[in-house]
Write an enzyme that holds these catalytic residues in place. Structure first.
Site, PDB file in Angstrom:
ATOM      1  N   GLU A   1       0.849  -1.266   0.090  1.00 39.23           N
ATOM      2  CA  GLU A   1       0.030  -0.016   0.035  1.00 39.23           C
ATOM      3  C   GLU A   1       0.796   1.346  -0.025  1.00 39.23           C
ATOM      4  OE1 GLU A   1      -2.873   2.272  -0.523  1.00 39.23           O
ATOM      5  OE2 GLU A   1      -3.557   0.357  -0.429  1.00 39.23           O
TER       6      GLU A   1
ATOM      7  N   GLU B   1       1.325   6.745  -7.267  1.00 37.28           N
ATOM      8  CA  GLU B   1       0.321   7.457  -7.324  1.00 37.28           C
ATOM      9  C   GLU B   1       0.763   9.046  -7.041  1.00 37.28           C
ATOM     10  OE1 GLU B   1      -3.275   6.343  -5.775  1.00 37.28           O
ATOM     11  OE2 GLU B   1      -3.591   4.635  -6.772  1.00 37.28           O
TER      12      GLU B   1
END
Length: 86
Positions: free
Chosen positions: A31, A38
């Site tokens: 994650e 991102e």
């Protein structure tokens, strides 16, 4: 003998706990890496680009695979422990 069986049961209990904890840590690592990807892509530019979309999609797919791995490990461990009590 009985002593060996008890030692193996202790080892299996420790190994199960380690794998369950490690699976959560691996999921958190995936994650964090996905968030880094991102953020880097958002930093580069706001315009739509095929490679940016693909990188974000692959990062999300990696998170999904990590979730499925955790789910499989936890389900197998819980099932195994419930089966032992019956």
């Amino acid at each position: 003998p009985k002593v060996l069986k008890e030692a193996l049961d202790d080892y299996n209990g420790w190994l199960e706990k380690f794998l369950l904890i490690a699976s959560i840590w691996v999921l958190m690592l995936i994650e964090v890496l996905n968030s880094a990807i991102e953020s880097a892509i958002d930093r580069v530019g706001s315009e739509e680009h095929e490679l940016s979309r693909r990188a974000k999609d692959l990062g999300s797919a990696a998170v999904l695979m990590g979730i499925l791995l955790c789910l499989a490990l936890w389900t197998a461990t819980i099932y195994n422990n419930i089966r032992l009590f019956n």
